[in-house]
Structure formats: C-alpha cells, structure tokens
Scaffold this active site. Structure first.
Site, PDB file in Angstrom:
ATOM      1  N   GLU A 154       0.832  -1.208   0.000  1.00 59.41           N
ATOM      2  CA  GLU A 154       0.000   0.000   0.000  1.00 59.41           C
ATOM      3  C   GLU A 154       0.864   1.254   0.000  1.00 59.41           C
ATOM      4  OE1 GLU A 154      -1.980  -1.725   3.429  1.00 59.41           O
ATOM      5  OE2 GLU A 154      -1.521   0.078   4.549  1.00 59.41           O
TER       6      GLU A 154
ATOM      7  N   LYS B  93       2.475   4.731   1.186  1.00 58.60           N
ATOM      8  CA  LYS B  93       2.842   5.337   2.451  1.00 58.60           C
ATOM      9  C   LYS B  93       2.486   6.820   2.350  1.00 58.60           C
ATOM     10  CE  LYS B  93       6.709   5.640   5.687  1.00 58.60           C
ATOM     11  NZ  LYS B  93       6.531   7.021   6.045  1.00 58.60           N
TER      12      LYS B  93
ATOM     13  N   ASP C 185       2.144  10.646   3.270  1.00 58.47           N
ATOM     14  CA  ASP C 185       3.097  11.532   3.927  1.00 58.47           C
ATOM     15  C   ASP C 185       2.368  12.676   4.615  1.00 58.47           C
ATOM     16  OD1 ASP C 185       5.457  12.577   4.739  1.00 58.47           O
ATOM     17  OD2 ASP C 185       6.000  13.464   2.808  1.00 58.47           O
TER      18      ASP C 185
ATOM     19  N   TYR D 258      -4.916   1.045   9.295  1.00 59.18           N
ATOM     20  CA  TYR D 258      -4.541   0.005  10.266  1.00 59.18           C
ATOM     21  C   TYR D 258      -5.617  -0.089  11.338  1.00 59.18           C
ATOM     22  CZ  TYR D 258      -1.279  -2.421  13.501  1.00 59.18           C
ATOM     23  OH  TYR D 258      -0.673  -3.309  14.331  1.00 59.18           O
TER      24      TYR D 258
ATOM     25  N   LYS E  62      10.991   3.729   1.176  1.00 58.53           N
ATOM     26  CA  LYS E  62      10.807   5.156   0.891  1.00 58.53           C
ATOM     27  C   LYS E  62      11.316   5.498  -0.506  1.00 58.53           C
ATOM     28  CE  LYS E  62      11.279   7.925   4.475  1.00 58.53           C
ATOM     29  NZ  LYS E  62      10.597   8.979   5.194  1.00 58.53           N
TER      30      LYS E  62
ATOM     31  N   CYS F 189      19.314  47.766   0.502  1.00 55.93           N
ATOM     32  CA  CYS F 189      18.390  47.344  -0.551  1.00 55.93           C
ATOM     33  C   CYS F 189      19.118  47.316  -1.895  1.00 55.93           C
ATOM     34  CB  CYS F 189      17.200  48.300  -0.602  1.00 55.93           C
ATOM     35  SG  CYS F 189      16.101  47.923  -1.976  1.00 55.93           S
TER      36      CYS F 189
ATOM     37  N   CYS G 237      17.427  50.300  -4.124  1.00 55.52           N
ATOM     38  CA  CYS G 237      17.482  51.734  -3.828  1.00 55.52           C
ATOM     39  C   CYS G 237      18.558  52.100  -2.807  1.00 55.52           C
ATOM     40  CB  CYS G 237      16.108  52.228  -3.359  1.00 55.52           C
ATOM     41  SG  CYS G 237      15.656  51.614  -1.733  1.00 55.52           S
TER      42      CYS G 237
ATOM     43  N   CYS H  71      13.066  46.327   2.986  1.00 55.62           N
ATOM     44  CA  CYS H  71      13.514  47.669   2.627  1.00 55.62           C
ATOM     45  C   CYS H  71      12.389  48.612   3.065  1.00 55.62           C
ATOM     46  CB  CYS H  71      13.729  47.770   1.121  1.00 55.62           C
ATOM     47  SG  CYS H  71      13.837  49.500   0.595  1.00 55.62           S
TER      48      CYS H  71
ATOM     49  N   CYS I 218      11.274  53.129  -3.444  1.00 55.84           N
ATOM     50  CA  CYS I 218      12.034  51.965  -3.933  1.00 55.84           C
ATOM     51  C   CYS I 218      11.337  51.402  -5.184  1.00 55.84           C
ATOM     52  CB  CYS I 218      12.105  50.933  -2.806  1.00 55.84           C
ATOM     53  SG  CYS I 218      12.939  49.414  -3.270  1.00 55.84           S
TER      54      CYS I 218
HETATM   55  S1  IVH Z   1       1.139   1.070   9.096  1.00 51.66           S
HETATM   56  C1  IVH Z   1       2.725  -0.790  12.962  1.00 51.66           C
HETATM   57  N1  IVH Z   1       0.494   2.014   6.734  1.00 51.66           N
HETATM   58  O1  IVH Z   1       4.331   5.784   8.221  1.00 51.66           O
HETATM   59  C2  IVH Z   1       2.427  -0.263  11.619  1.00 51.66           C
HETATM   60  N2  IVH Z   1       1.767   3.416   8.167  1.00 51.66           N
HETATM   61  O2  IVH Z   1       6.761   4.640  10.415  1.00 51.66           O
HETATM   62  C3  IVH Z   1       1.710   1.010  11.674  1.00 51.66           C
HETATM   63  N3  IVH Z   1       2.236   5.633   7.240  1.00 51.66           N
HETATM   64  O3  IVH Z   1       3.938   6.300  11.621  1.00 51.66           O
HETATM   65  C4  IVH Z   1       1.782   1.859  10.495  1.00 51.66           C
HETATM   66  N4  IVH Z   1       1.172   5.356   5.341  1.00 51.66           N
HETATM   67  O4  IVH Z   1       2.359   7.507  10.112  1.00 51.66           O
HETATM   68  C5  IVH Z   1       1.135   2.264   7.886  1.00 51.66           C
HETATM   69  N5  IVH Z   1      -0.193   2.720   4.636  1.00 51.66           N
HETATM   70  C6  IVH Z   1       0.441   2.970   5.775  1.00 51.66           C
HETATM   71  C7  IVH Z   1       1.066   4.196   6.033  1.00 51.66           C
HETATM   72  C8  IVH Z   1       1.744   4.387   7.251  1.00 51.66           C
HETATM   73  C9  IVH Z   1       1.864   6.198   6.084  1.00 51.66           C
HETATM   74  C10 IVH Z   1       3.062   6.328   8.254  1.00 51.66           C
HETATM   75  C11 IVH Z   1       2.581   6.202   9.664  1.00 51.66           C
HETATM   76  C12 IVH Z   1       3.715   5.597  10.436  1.00 51.66           C
HETATM   77  C13 IVH Z   1       4.865   5.760   9.495  1.00 51.66           C
HETATM   78  C14 IVH Z   1       5.768   4.561   9.504  1.00 51.66           C
END
Ligand code: IVH
Length: 722
Positions: free
Chosen positions: A167, A169, A171, A280, A366, A460, A463, A478, A484
């Site tokens: 899945e 991740k 941000d 989760y 990552k 500046c 000027c 400035c 200016c």
């Molecule tokens: S699972 C024990 N799934 O990534 C597992 N985390 O260090 C719990 N995150 O703190 C996390 N997308 O904030 C999981 N699809 C995803 C995620 C995800 C982002 C973040 C989460 C976590 C950090 C991993």
C-alpha cells in the site's frame, strides 16, 4: 443512492449516543415503548427533558435525529466516496436547519453531531493521553535489495505460504482514532508513541473522518490508525495566501497538516480542509483474519481507505507495485513518500511479532527524493511589493523531475547561514514538497578553495536604503516604501491584478513601460492617464489604448473590500480586507479606528492592526487614498451590501401561503426579492419553494405535494438567507 430515512425506526438512541465522553462504557439502550415506565428510561428522559415534550417538540426532535443521520451519510458520499448525491446548497440548507434546531434546544446537543465539524474558537490546550496500543513506527529502507531481504526473511520465518499487502505510504501526520459503539470518542496524535495529544475537537472538523459509523459489524470498541493529510490543492492555495501576507510558507503538506492539527482553534482547523486515509485496524474483536479484509470492512463502515492496496504473492509483484507507484503517485491528490508492505494474515503477523521499535511483519520502502547536484554561481536579491527581500540562488542549469532548474529560493538569511553556503559550491537541489526547488545540502568535499560564507546584504539592492529585520522575523525589509522602484512597481502590479482591481488590458509589462516613461509613480496616477499618453508609448495601438482606459474606468465599480485589498497593505490579504470593509463600512471610519479598535476585530491580530495603522498614517498613502477617492473609487460599502442585498435566492421562485408568526407576509416578500428570488402568486411546475405558514390552504398543499415542490416553514426560510 441514499436509503430513505424511515423516521418510524428512529430511536432516541440514534440521537443521544454515549456522549459522556471517553471510556464511558455505559451506552444508552434503545428506548422501547413497552419499557416506558422503567425508572431508568424516565430518569434518562428527564435529563433530556423528553418526558414533557409537546407534539411540536417531538416533531423537532425527530427532525434533529433524521437530519443528523442524513448529514452523516452525505458527508460520507461527498468526502469519502467523492460522489455527492445532493446539491451543495441542499446540504447546506439541511445543515443550517440542524444548527437552528440545536440552537433552539441546546440540551439536545450531541458531541458527534455533523454540526460539530465547523469547530469552535475555544482555545484548547491539548491534554496528553496514553495510547491504548503503543504507536510503533516502521522499519524504513530506501533500497530495493532490503525489500527483497524482508520478503525472504518473512518466507523463512513463516515457512508457509503468505501474502503481502502492498500500500501507499501517505506523507502526513499519523493519528489514532478510538471508536466506541460506532462513535468517534477520541483522536490522539502519535506523540512519543506511548502518549500523544488529544486533538479530538480538531479531528472532528475533518469531513472524511466519520463521527458516526455506518452499517454494522464493527467491534463495540476499536482503534483505527491513519494519516491526516493536506491535499496538494489546499496546500498550494494556503501557501499562496501566506505568501501574499508575507507569512512564512509551509515547506511541504506534511508540515502544513501537522501544524494545522495543532492549531488551538478548531474553527481554524476546519477552514484548512484536511483529509485522512486510514490504514490500520486494531482491537480485540476484529471482523476478519486478514489486514486487507479488515480494511475493506472499515471502508464499509465509512472510513476513507485507499483503493490502491494490492495483495502480492511474489517479490516480483511487490517490485512491480513499487515501480508503478514511484511514477503514478505524482498524479495523486495527496503526498506519498513510499510504499508500506504488510504481511496480510493477522495470525502470521502475530507469529512474526515485534522488535523493540517496530513490527517484524511490515516494512516501509521510501521513494528517493529526486535531487540533482549543480554549481551555485551567484546569489541575487529580489525586492517584493511590500519590501521583503528574498535571496535567490543562481545555478548551473540542471535537470530535475522533468524540468530544467536554474534558480532556487533561499528564503532568508537564516537559511543561507544554516547551509553554510559559498559561491562556487556544488549544491544538491531538491523539489521541496516537489514544487519549489530548494538547496538542501552543500557537497563540502567538492570545495577547492576556502571561500567566504555568503553575507546577506545590508542595503536594498534596488534603492540602497539600509534593510531592517524585525525581531523574531526571518525576513529582511527595505523600508523605503515610497521611493524603492520594485516596491512601487510591485504595488501597481498587485493593484491591477485579477483578484484586486482586475483592470482589463493592463499587465505587468505595460505597467513597467508606464513607469519607464514616467507616466505613473503610484496607483492613483492610473486614473489620470489619457489615451494620448498611452499612444505616445511605442507599439501602442489605438484599440489597446482605449481598452486600457476602459478597463481603468470600469475598475471604479470594484467594491470597497477589493479596493482595500488592492492597496497592498502588508498582511491585509483578501480575507482581512473583507473583514475590515464589513466591520468599518468605509475608508473614513477605518482611518478613524485606533490600534485597539482594530485589534478587537475578530481575526485581526496585533501585527495586522499595526500594519494597517502604519499604512494609514503615512502622508504619501493618505495622498494616494484621497486621489483615488477623487477619481471615484469605492471607499465605502455599496448600497447593496448595506441593504443586505445578496444573490442567495437567485433563480428561485416562491409562493407564500398561510399566516406567519415571526414576520409579516410583506416582510417575507421583501426578503425574497432582496436576496434575488422571485415571488409568484400561484403554484406551477416552475415554483421552487412554498413558504408555508399556519393554515396553508389544502388545495395548495395538494398541488404542491403532487408537483413535488419543497414546502418550507418560516425558520427554514430564514436559515436560507442567514
Ligand atoms: S502502518 C505498525 N500504513 O508511516 C504499523 N503506516 O513509520 C503502523 N504511514 O507512523 C503503520 N502510510 O504515520 C502504515 N499505509 C500505511 C502508512 C503508514 C503512512 C506512516 C505512519 C507511520 C509511518 C511509519
């Protein structure tokens, strides 16, 4: 389609959850007629005042219940499924109706009512709470070979067939949500993993987080975790507003989301339009034995769960997923920074267990931030319209994420000294938040000579005036506002821009040519320009000259709030300008206001207030305002705004019927036309609403019902024009 609400099945249980907050396990039971004499029910009803309800109140009560249920459902369709089933205006009407009823019966308040999503101004210091389950982080890797190692380790340790749920991740900032009997009762930030901040009120303003779950089958008590995100679109808008107010920009949507979530006022959080994906599920009685299926259940209950999860059986499938999303993620509405891989089966997860810091059954891969190495040739300084001086790095052109980067913003003096930059350095550039390129690091090993660190300029560049830097501020200014050149030009460019005076035919280049020809020195000069003067400039055609003159003339009708914004007072963006225009009504009243008067306006802080005072007391600005007034610009609210004229009812037609209690029939007629609606005498297919008082004629009622026309009462009508 939404299931039609059957109000006969509504119970008081739906309306009054166990809202006595955290951990309170004593959920109310559905109230059953046959038990009416039971002491428990009567005592409960007593506290709600239900034993003595009139029939009107019972009707209101049922309406509150029905509206809450309906609005929760519409929230889900709109914010989670992205498929609204009703018009926004209808949604707003229902919300207003519910707000009215909750206002009328404050003792029926419910902490999870859809009305709670607007937030409040209450300044909440967050309390720290202990997580039910510790919030561990994930093992991180940037390397594909470590992903293979993870896969092989799982294979060896389990010694059985297994699936990996791959899945995205997300941000943003992680959040733990606790639900009890289908209601959100607590939202906590990660904190140190053991304890976090209770941000429940703020989280309630996030529309894609359900306050009340749908369907059934959810455990009576469970936790769900996910990521709170600021969508790119919201982030870009927020940053451009901040840029205009010369406030520090958020570096990326993650910072913006976490900063927003920690705002003290939930009303402000509500304005920022955060989103959330959940990934989760934790609890004792989860419905399924696999992570993937549990997440599908969570989706059914109303959570926003990614539709991009994929079950993989081989490492090749995992790698394909990574390669695909490394590219495709750029088209997602929210930021992602990698892929999370989880063993799907919960028993297998348990067998694999945890290290001290993270689960052995999951790993995060990552994405590499795209960066490029290039040479810093020079630092130049730009002066903005409010005098802020921004250092800009000039680089050897380099390819980065599909574009050629030649310049990068260095923001301010602090950024330069933190990087310890020298001219000629080899530097790494990244797309910060993947939009504005920034220098992230200096490759010091590539330095040949020991050079001098870059010194931020003291005067500046345009000027020569000595720069000033306010205490606690990163930016240098400035102060020569009146002399200016880039400030003078920048202010005119801002003045004519689309969101300000929107002067057709004029653009920055024409403004520059006016300055070069000494035709203008400030915005007020625009109103004394003649076509001859414009024609005297090279390559000007008669047509374009008259376009410019017409555009300038037309701008005299721009409403006061936009004129105020157009003046370019530091920290006065569109919202503040509107607020000031509507609070003071005219420029002369604003000019009479004291610092204290301004600070007392909700939404105006000390910084804005003193900037307005400083601007207005400057004799040069006073002269500009009086020349603009003389030219005929709007320096007070127009009669429409003063009379409360709006277009809220534009395109609607009303038939008024019956007798009214709150206002006279004539008053209602006036209100309808003031807000842009039409009053007609008889009902037809084209009628939008019947405004019905008491004793509406039965023939009218029948006809309206037959044609399916909305019948509204006085209060509903009033809430439409609020
Ligand atoms: S699972 C024990 N799934 O990534 C597992 N985390 O260090 C719990 N995150 O703190 C996390 N997308 O904030 C999981 N699809 C995803 C995620 C995800 C982002 C973040 C989460 C976590 C950090 C991993």
């Amino acid at each position: 389609m939404i299931k039609k609400q059957d109000s006969s099945q509504q119970s008081l249980f739906d309306l009054f959850p166990s809202s006595d907050k955290l951990g309170g396990k004593k959920s109310l039971q559905p109230i059953d007629e046959s038990k009416d004499s039971s002491e428990e029910v009567n005592a409960h009803n007593d506290t709600l005042g239900l034993n003595t309800l009139s029939s009107l109140e019972i009707a209101d009560f049922e309406q509150v219940s029905a509206l809450r249920k309906e609005l929760h459902e519409h929230n889900f369709h709109y914010y989670v499924e992205n498929k609204p089933v009703i018009e926004d205006s209808v949604f707003d009407d229902k919300m207003r109706k519910l707000q009215d009823l909750e206002h009328k019966y404050p003792h029926w308040r419910d902490a999870n009512s859809p009305t709670q999503r607007v937030g409040s101004d209450i300044n909440s210091e967050f309390s720290q709470v202990k997580h039910v389950y510790s919030m561990l982080s994930l093992g991180n890797t940037y390397s594909e070979s470590e992903v293979r190692d993870f896969f092989n380790r799982v294979k060896t340790d389990l010694n059985d067939s297994f699936e990996i749920c791959a899945e995205l991740k997300y941000d943003g900032t992680s959040i733990s949500l606790i639900y009890e009997d289908g209601k959100l009762i607590r939202a906590v930030t990660r904190g140190d993993g053991t304890r976090g901040d209770d941000v429940t009120d703020n989280v309630k303003t996030i529309r894609s987080i359900p306050l009340q779950l749908q369907g059934n089958g959810y455990p009576s008590f469970f936790e769900i975790r996910g990521e709170i995100l600021m969508p790119w679109e919201v982030f870009d808008r927020l940053n451009s507003e901040r840029e205009m107010r010369e406030e520090a920009l958020f570096a990326n949507p993650r910072n913006a989301a976490s900063g927003t979530l920690k705002q003290q006022s939930s009303k402000k959080v509500a304005e920022r339009h955060l989103d959330a994906y959940l990934y989760y599920l934790l609890g004792e009685n989860l419905p399924k034995q696999t992570h993937y299926e549990n997440m599908q259940c969570a989706k059914e209950w109303g959570f926003k769960v990614s539709s991009n999860m994929k079950l993989c059986r081989t490492i090749e499938e995992v790698m394909e997923y990574i390669a695909y999303w490394d590219v495709a993620r750029k088209d997602l509405p929210v930021a992602t920074d990698g892929i999370v891989l989880k063993v799907n089966d919960l028993r297998q997860q348990k067998n694999l267990g945890y290290t001290a810091k993270s689960p052995r059954w999951a790993i995060a891969y990552k994405f590499k931030a795209e960066r490029a190495l290039t040479r810093l040739n020079n630092v130049v300084y730009q002066v903005g319209r409010t005098g802020a001086v921004t250092p800009v790095a000039e680089l050897d052109p380099v390819q980065l994420s599909g574009t050629v980067v030649r310049r990068a913003s260095l923001h301010n003096a602090d950024v330069i000294s933190q990087l310890d930059l020298q001219i000629g350095d080899m530097v790494y550039v990244e797309k910060g938040g993947e939009i504005i390129p920034k220098i992230t690091e200096v490759d010091k090993s590539a330095r040949i000579l020991v050079g001098q660190p870059i010194q931020f300029i003291k005067n500046c560049p345009a000027c020569g005036t000595p720069l000033i830097r306010d205490e606690g501020e990163a930016a240098s200014y400035c102060p020569n506002q009146g002399g200016c050149p880039p400030q003078l030009r920048g202010r005119v460019e801002h003045f004519i821009s689309r969101r300000a005076m929107n002067i057709d035919g004029l653009g920055p280049e024409t403004v520059d040519s006016f300055f070069d020809a000494h035709l203008i020195n400030d915005v007020s000069d625009l109103y004394w320009l003649t076509s001859e003067q414009i024609l005297s400039l090279s390559h000007r055609k008669e047509k374009s000259a008259s376009n410019i003159i017409n555009g300038i003339q037309a701008s005299k009708n721009v409403p006061f709030e936009r004129v105020l914004f157009a003046l370019g007072i530091r920290y006065v963006g569109e919202t503040v300008a509107k607020l000031l225009a509507h609070t003071f009504g005219s420029m002369s009243k604003l000019q009479q206001a004291s610092l204290d008067d301004l600070i007392h306006v909700d939404g105006v802080g000390e910084r804005i207030a003193s900037s307005v005072i400083n601007y207005l007391k400057d004799p040069q600005n006073q002269l500009i305002i009086s020349r603009l007034t003389e030219a005929g610009l709007q320096f007070s609210l127009g009669s429409d705004e003063l009379e409360g004229r709006t277009n809220k009812l534009e395109g609607t037609s009303f038939v008024i019927s019956g007798v009214f209690n709150l206002h006279s029939r004539d008053d209602y007629k006036k209100m309808i036309t003031t807000h842009g609606g039409k009053c007609v005498g008889s009902i037809s297919k084209k009628t939008t609403y019947i405004l019905a008082g008491d004793n509406m004629g039965p023939a009218k009622l029948e006809k309206a019902t037959k044609l399916g026309i909305n019948i509204i009462d006085e209060k509903q009508f009033l809430s439409m024009i609020l």
